[in-house]
Design an enzyme around this catalytic site. Structure first.
Site, PDB file in Angstrom:
ATOM      1  N   TYR A  91      -2.369   6.682   3.701  1.00 25.06           N
ATOM      2  CA  TYR A  91      -2.986   6.849   5.017  1.00 25.06           C
ATOM      3  C   TYR A  91      -3.131   8.326   5.371  1.00 25.06           C
ATOM      4  O   TYR A  91      -2.998   8.720   6.522  1.00 25.06           O
ATOM      5  CB  TYR A  91      -2.195   6.081   6.097  1.00 25.06           C
ATOM      6  CG  TYR A  91      -1.994   4.624   5.725  1.00 25.06           C
ATOM      7  CD1 TYR A  91      -3.072   3.738   5.741  1.00 25.06           C
ATOM      8  CD2 TYR A  91      -0.755   4.135   5.316  1.00 25.06           C
ATOM      9  CE1 TYR A  91      -2.906   2.409   5.373  1.00 25.06           C
ATOM     10  CE2 TYR A  91      -0.579   2.808   4.947  1.00 25.06           C
ATOM     11  CZ  TYR A  91      -1.657   1.954   4.974  1.00 25.06           C
ATOM     12  OH  TYR A  91      -1.504   0.645   4.600  1.00 25.06           O
ATOM     13  N   GLY A 151       0.861  -1.191   0.000  1.00 26.81           N
ATOM     14  CA  GLY A 151       0.000   0.000   0.000  1.00 26.81           C
ATOM     15  C   GLY A 151       0.890   1.231   0.000  1.00 26.81           C
ATOM     16  O   GLY A 151       1.084   1.909  -1.006  1.00 26.81           O
ATOM     17  N   ARG A 152       1.483   1.485   1.162  1.00 26.20           N
ATOM     18  CA  ARG A 152       2.299   2.679   1.369  1.00 26.20           C
ATOM     19  C   ARG A 152       3.409   2.828   0.328  1.00 26.20           C
ATOM     20  O   ARG A 152       3.635   3.921  -0.181  1.00 26.20           O
ATOM     21  CB  ARG A 152       2.926   2.611   2.767  1.00 26.20           C
ATOM     22  CG  ARG A 152       3.641   3.872   3.171  1.00 26.20           C
ATOM     23  CD  ARG A 152       4.478   3.650   4.441  1.00 26.20           C
ATOM     24  NE  ARG A 152       3.825   2.848   5.439  1.00 26.20           N
ATOM     25  CZ  ARG A 152       3.140   3.347   6.483  1.00 26.20           C
ATOM     26  NH1 ARG A 152       3.035   4.635   6.641  1.00 26.20           N
ATOM     27  NH2 ARG A 152       2.574   2.538   7.356  1.00 26.20           N
ATOM     28  N   CYS A 198      -9.335  21.942  17.917  1.00 25.90           N
ATOM     29  CA  CYS A 198      -9.255  22.283  19.335  1.00 25.90           C
ATOM     30  C   CYS A 198      -8.698  21.132  20.168  1.00 25.90           C
ATOM     31  O   CYS A 198      -9.353  20.647  21.079  1.00 25.90           O
ATOM     32  CB  CYS A 198     -10.641  22.653  19.828  1.00 25.90           C
ATOM     33  SG  CYS A 198     -11.808  21.334  19.478  1.00 25.90           S
ATOM     34  N   TYR A 201       0.541   8.559  15.417  1.00 22.66           N
ATOM     35  CA  TYR A 201       1.756   7.731  15.552  1.00 22.66           C
ATOM     36  C   TYR A 201       3.000   8.563  15.823  1.00 22.66           C
ATOM     37  O   TYR A 201       4.103   8.049  15.758  1.00 22.66           O
ATOM     38  CB  TYR A 201       2.027   6.954  14.250  1.00 22.66           C
ATOM     39  CG  TYR A 201       0.837   6.301  13.609  1.00 22.66           C
ATOM     40  CD1 TYR A 201       0.222   5.211  14.206  1.00 22.66           C
ATOM     41  CD2 TYR A 201       0.349   6.753  12.389  1.00 22.66           C
ATOM     42  CE1 TYR A 201      -0.861   4.601  13.609  1.00 22.66           C
ATOM     43  CE2 TYR A 201      -0.731   6.142  11.781  1.00 22.66           C
ATOM     44  CZ  TYR A 201      -1.330   5.074  12.402  1.00 22.66           C
ATOM     45  OH  TYR A 201      -2.399   4.468  11.808  1.00 22.66           O
TER      46      TYR A 201
HETATM   47  N1  LLP Z   1      -2.038  -6.151   3.944  1.00 23.90           N
HETATM   48  C1  LLP Z   1      -2.619  -6.139   5.154  1.00 23.90           C
HETATM   49  C2  LLP Z   1      -3.304  -7.343   5.627  1.00 23.90           C
HETATM   50  C3  LLP Z   1      -2.567  -4.974   5.940  1.00 23.90           C
HETATM   51  O1  LLP Z   1      -3.143  -4.971   7.131  1.00 23.90           O
HETATM   52  C4  LLP Z   1      -1.900  -3.827   5.450  1.00 23.90           C
HETATM   53  C5  LLP Z   1      -1.849  -2.597   6.234  1.00 23.90           C
HETATM   54  C6  LLP Z   1      -1.314  -3.895   4.160  1.00 23.90           C
HETATM   55  C7  LLP Z   1      -1.400  -5.077   3.451  1.00 23.90           C
HETATM   56  C8  LLP Z   1      -0.615  -2.725   3.535  1.00 23.90           C
HETATM   57  O2  LLP Z   1       0.493  -2.358   4.262  1.00 23.90           O
HETATM   58  P1  LLP Z   1       1.514  -1.261   3.686  1.00 23.90           P
HETATM   59  O3  LLP Z   1       2.180  -1.854   2.468  1.00 23.90           O
HETATM   60  O4  LLP Z   1       0.738  -0.059   3.372  1.00 23.90           O
HETATM   61  O5  LLP Z   1       2.457  -1.062   4.802  1.00 23.90           O
HETATM   62  N2  LLP Z   1      -2.370   3.803   9.150  1.00 23.90           N
HETATM   63  C9  LLP Z   1      -1.019   3.327   9.351  1.00 23.90           C
HETATM   64  C10 LLP Z   1      -0.738   2.051   8.568  1.00 23.90           C
HETATM   65  C11 LLP Z   1      -1.695   0.926   8.861  1.00 23.90           C
HETATM   66  C12 LLP Z   1      -1.423  -0.313   8.060  1.00 23.90           C
HETATM   67  C13 LLP Z   1      -2.521  -1.299   8.203  1.00 23.90           C
HETATM   68  N3  LLP Z   1      -2.370  -2.469   7.394  1.00 23.90           N
HETATM   69  C14 LLP Z   1      -0.048   4.441   8.993  1.00 23.90           C
HETATM   70  O6  LLP Z   1      -0.494   5.517   8.635  1.00 23.90           O
HETATM   71  O7  LLP Z   1       1.149   4.253   9.105  1.00 23.90           O
END
Ligand code: LLP
Length: 418
Positions: free
Chosen positions: A371, A275-276, A342, A316
């Site tokens: 995110y 994702g990220r 606020c 975070y």
């Molecule tokens: N697969 C699963 C099962 C997940 O739970 C997640 C992310 C991903 C893939 C994708 O992960 P990435 O490649 O994006 O790291 N809101 C937080 C991040 C939460 C991630 C939740 N799960 C932030 O802003 O850092």
């Protein structure tokens, strides 16, 4: 690598001056770079080209339909965690046979919709859920393709809120009870075991947790295969970090170089859920400095974007680089960049050494593509930010700014108050 760079002293999104976009669409404004998203997606696709694979973009990072359409057109699949994300993925044209469905709390209605649409597989996170999917599939007279999400008890060495692969976490089925649960899956009449999944956390900046988890998971995979389970898909989740400050995370090619030799000749289709690392550095948030205020030993820069627009710093303590859109010579100061909400927790940066900000100027909050908008809200009755996509010298609004009417659209005044 991304396409937000200074030309002279002016920040550009690809070939468009960011100031032009801010003036045209207003602030707070999310800007995404088409070429950056594409480049990051291709980096995965090319790194794993020698092995059968599906890249299932994790929608939760950013669900904008234009972004999803771009990924769909590039051949991406989807990792989803809700019926809402399934709806979005299908609407964007992502084929159901490239959709994997994760999440600890899938409801009956969501399971039904996913079965009806024939997603590739459910990544099942508990024994209860496995039985529920079997029951729903039985009623619909179909077989549900599943993988078990196995929690390998690995420390991903990231922020505790986004680490998921240790035994104290709510995610997945412990590796110790994996065989027993696969046994149960084999006995359930409406379940077809097709895969094995793991995901150990997010913003992972080292390769070792991936290697360690992979070694554990492959041992399990071999045991399952020796017991005649037909595991076709090995889903290694997402989690690859990006550079927010000075991190040097591995890139997809590093992952491929380390992981493919471990898989070593086993016949599988590899699934990844990034994702990220696809959208994080492909997006920035533009905000305007409303007021400046002297504090104790620091300045406050009060901007028009708040924790409702970008929650990561508040939630975070995440670092996002913040820089003026027009970068002329000036002194450095120590400042808190804060929003209009606020709460003391409403900040984008704390005690940040940064160029002295002028009232009214635009600032770019970098690495905000993942995110950011997807975790935004209307807290304090602030309409949501607009989103724009830039491709070369063209730009297009991909989500209109929220309106005051949006804030109250779904509310109902009961008869007894009329
Ligand atoms: N697969 C699963 C099962 C997940 O739970 C997640 C992310 C991903 C893939 C994708 O992960 P990435 O490649 O994006 O790291 N809101 C937080 C991040 C939460 C991630 C939740 N799960 C932030 O802003 O850092």
């Amino acid at each position: 690598m991304h396409f937000f760079t200074y030309k002279g002293n002016e920040l550009y999104a690809e070939d468009v001056p960011v100031r032009t976009l801010a003036e045209r669409y207003g602030t707070p404004l999310y800007i995404y770079s088409y070429s950056t998203v594409l480049r990051h997606f291709r980096a995965y696709d090319e790194a794993f080209a020698s092995y059968p694979h599906i890249i299932c973009y994790a929608l939760k990072a950013n669900t904008n339909g234009a972004l999803l359409r771009l990924l769909a057109k590039s051949g991406s699949g989807a990792d989803i965690v809700s019926g809402g994300e399934l709806f979005r993925a299908l609407k964007a044209g992502i084929p159901p046979e490239k959709i994997v469905y994760a999440g600890v709390g899938k409801t009956e209605a969501e399971i039904m919709t996913a079965l009806k649409n024939r997603v590739l597989m459910f990544n099942v996170e508990s024994e209860d859920e496995l039985r529920e999917i079997d029951r729903v599939a039985g009623r619909m007279k179909v077989k549900a393709p599943i993988a078990l999400r196995i929690n390998p008890d690995i420390n991903a060495q990231t922020h505790p809120y986004i680490s998921t692969g240790m035994k104290e976490h709510k995610f997945g089925i412990s590796i110790g009870s994996a065989l027993q649960n696969y046994g149960l899956a084999a006995r359930l009449k409406n379940i077809e075991v097709v895969g094995l999944q793991k995901h150990i956390g997010s913003q992972i900046t080292k390769i070792s947790p991936y290697v360690e988890a992979m070694e554990k998971i492959l041992l399990l995979l071999d045991t399952l295969r020796s017991r005649k389970f037909r595991i076709r898909y090995l889903d290694i989740g997402g989690g690859l970090g990006i550079s927010y400050k000075d991190e040097k995370p591995p890139v997809p090619a590093d992952l491929a170089r380390k992981l493919l030799p471990l898989i070593n000749g086993r016949k599988l289709t590899l699934i990844m859920e990034p994702g990220r690392s696809i959208v994080g550095n492909a997006g920035i948030l533009i905000t305007r400095a409303l007021y400046l205020k002297k504090g104790a030993g620091k300045e406050f820069v009060i901007v028009d974007a708040g924790m409702n627009d970008l929650m990561r710093p508040s939630l975070y303590d995440a670092y996002h680089h913040i820089q003026p859109v027009i970068m002329n010579k000036r002194a450095a100061v120590t400042a808190d960049v804060v929003g209009p909400i606020c709460e003391s927790g409403d900040f984008l940066a704390k005690k940040r050494r940064m160029p002295k900000v002028n009232r009214g100027e635009y600032l770019a909050v970098m690495s905000a593509g993942a995110y950011g908008m997807s975790m935004s809200s209307t807290y304090n009755s602030r309409p949501q930010a607009a989103e724009v996509m830039v491709k070369g010298s063209t730009h297009s609004l991909i989500r209109k700014r929220g309106t005051l009417d949006d804030l109250v659209r779904d509310e109902v005044i009961p008869g007894f108050l009329k």
